[in-house]
Design a protein around this motif. Structure first.
Motif, PDB file in Angstrom:
ATOM      1  N   THR A 145       1.350   2.038   7.829  1.00  0.00           N
ATOM      2  CA  THR A 145       2.480   1.743   6.956  1.00  0.00           C
ATOM      3  C   THR A 145       1.948   1.711   5.535  1.00  0.00           C
ATOM      4  O   THR A 145       1.126   0.864   5.191  1.00  0.00           O
ATOM      5  CB  THR A 145       3.126   0.390   7.325  1.00  0.00           C
ATOM      6  N   TRP A 146       2.391   2.671   4.735  1.00  0.00           N
ATOM      7  CA  TRP A 146       1.928   2.793   3.353  1.00  0.00           C
ATOM      8  C   TRP A 146       2.929   2.131   2.407  1.00  0.00           C
ATOM      9  O   TRP A 146       4.129   2.197   2.616  1.00  0.00           O
ATOM     10  CB  TRP A 146       1.810   4.256   2.972  1.00  0.00           C
ATOM     11  N   THR A 147       2.418   1.566   1.324  1.00  0.00           N
ATOM     12  CA  THR A 147       3.279   1.030   0.275  1.00  0.00           C
ATOM     13  C   THR A 147       3.785   2.192  -0.583  1.00  0.00           C
ATOM     14  O   THR A 147       3.224   3.297  -0.552  1.00  0.00           O
ATOM     15  CB  THR A 147       2.524   0.044  -0.639  1.00  0.00           C
ATOM     16  N   VAL A 148       4.809   1.926  -1.368  1.00  0.00           N
ATOM     17  CA  VAL A 148       5.327   2.929  -2.301  1.00  0.00           C
ATOM     18  C   VAL A 148       4.226   3.383  -3.256  1.00  0.00           C
ATOM     19  O   VAL A 148       4.077   4.576  -3.520  1.00  0.00           O
ATOM     20  CB  VAL A 148       6.542   2.380  -3.083  1.00  0.00           C
ATOM     21  N   GLU A 149       3.444   2.450  -3.758  1.00  0.00           N
ATOM     22  CA  GLU A 149       2.368   2.806  -4.701  1.00  0.00           C
ATOM     23  C   GLU A 149       1.352   3.729  -4.054  1.00  0.00           C
ATOM     24  O   GLU A 149       0.918   4.711  -4.673  1.00  0.00           O
ATOM     25  CB  GLU A 149       1.678   1.540  -5.242  1.00  0.00           C
TER      26      GLU A 149
ATOM     27  N   ILE B 267      -0.344   8.800  12.226  1.00  0.00           N
ATOM     28  CA  ILE B 267       0.926   9.079  11.545  1.00  0.00           C
ATOM     29  C   ILE B 267       1.266   7.871  10.678  1.00  0.00           C
ATOM     30  O   ILE B 267       0.784   6.778  10.929  1.00  0.00           O
ATOM     31  CB  ILE B 267       2.051   9.411  12.557  1.00  0.00           C
ATOM     32  N   ALA B 268       2.118   8.095   9.670  1.00  0.00           N
ATOM     33  CA  ALA B 268       2.432   7.004   8.750  1.00  0.00           C
ATOM     34  C   ALA B 268       3.884   7.068   8.300  1.00  0.00           C
ATOM     35  O   ALA B 268       4.538   8.096   8.408  1.00  0.00           O
ATOM     36  CB  ALA B 268       1.517   7.072   7.525  1.00  0.00           C
ATOM     37  N   HIS B 269       4.337   5.931   7.797  1.00  0.00           N
ATOM     38  CA  HIS B 269       5.645   5.893   7.146  1.00  0.00           C
ATOM     39  C   HIS B 269       5.546   5.005   5.916  1.00  0.00           C
ATOM     40  O   HIS B 269       4.600   4.233   5.766  1.00  0.00           O
ATOM     41  CB  HIS B 269       6.746   5.437   8.122  1.00  0.00           C
ATOM     42  N   MET B 270       6.547   5.172   5.017  1.00  0.00           N
ATOM     43  CA  MET B 270       6.554   4.425   3.762  1.00  0.00           C
ATOM     44  C   MET B 270       7.371   3.152   3.932  1.00  0.00           C
ATOM     45  O   MET B 270       8.562   3.206   4.261  1.00  0.00           O
ATOM     46  CB  MET B 270       7.132   5.283   2.637  1.00  0.00           C
ATOM     47  N   GLU B 271       6.743   2.041   3.667  1.00  0.00           N
ATOM     48  CA  GLU B 271       7.387   0.732   3.781  1.00  0.00           C
ATOM     49  C   GLU B 271       8.534   0.610   2.774  1.00  0.00           C
ATOM     50  O   GLU B 271       8.384   0.945   1.601  1.00  0.00           O
ATOM     51  CB  GLU B 271       6.335  -0.354   3.504  1.00  0.00           C
TER      52      GLU B 271
END
Length: 125
Positions: free
Chosen positions: A13-17, A93-97
């Motif tokens: 889970t990645w932050t917007v930044e 895999i990842a998604h944006m928090e």
């Protein structure tokens, strides 16, 4: 970045930044899983559209060159799609928090619709 081990896979889970920085360096592929209508109204410039109802994890490209990061409006749909990708055998895999709402709240640039003309326009650039 938050990480979660699911079997041998890693769900991130990645932050917007983090997304914005990696996006600016061309290190990621950003995939928007919202509806075509949501995307047409406003979207991150250059993000690919793959609406959740049409998602098929087996058709995703490999991630040898760039990491795939999903996003939606709030983070709910992109998390579901990310978990489905892991279930299909993708090991990272990842998604944006917070989704696109968090992107806008952080005042990151995007393409919006000029309500007076209906034309696309840069916002927060």
């Amino acid at each position: 970045m938050k990480t979660e081990k699911i079997g041998s896979a890693e769900f991130q889970t990645w932050t917007v930044e983090e997304v914005a920085e990696a996006w600016a360096r061309d290190e990621i592929v950003l995939i928007d899983v919202r509806t075509p209508q949501e995307y047409m109204f406003e979207h991150v410039e250059g993000a690919l559209l793959l609406p959740m109802p049409f998602f098929n994890a087996h058709k995703l490209p490999g991630q040898k060159d760039k990491q795939i990061i999903f996003h939606c409006g709030s983070g709910v749909r992109s998390e579901k799609v990310s978990r489905a990708a892991i279930e299909a055998g993708i090991d990272r895999i990842a998604h944006m928090e917070g989704g696109f709402a968090a992107w806008k709240q952080a005042r990151k640039p995007y393409i919006g619709t000029n309500l007076a003309t209906g034309a696309p326009q840069q916002v927060n650039s």
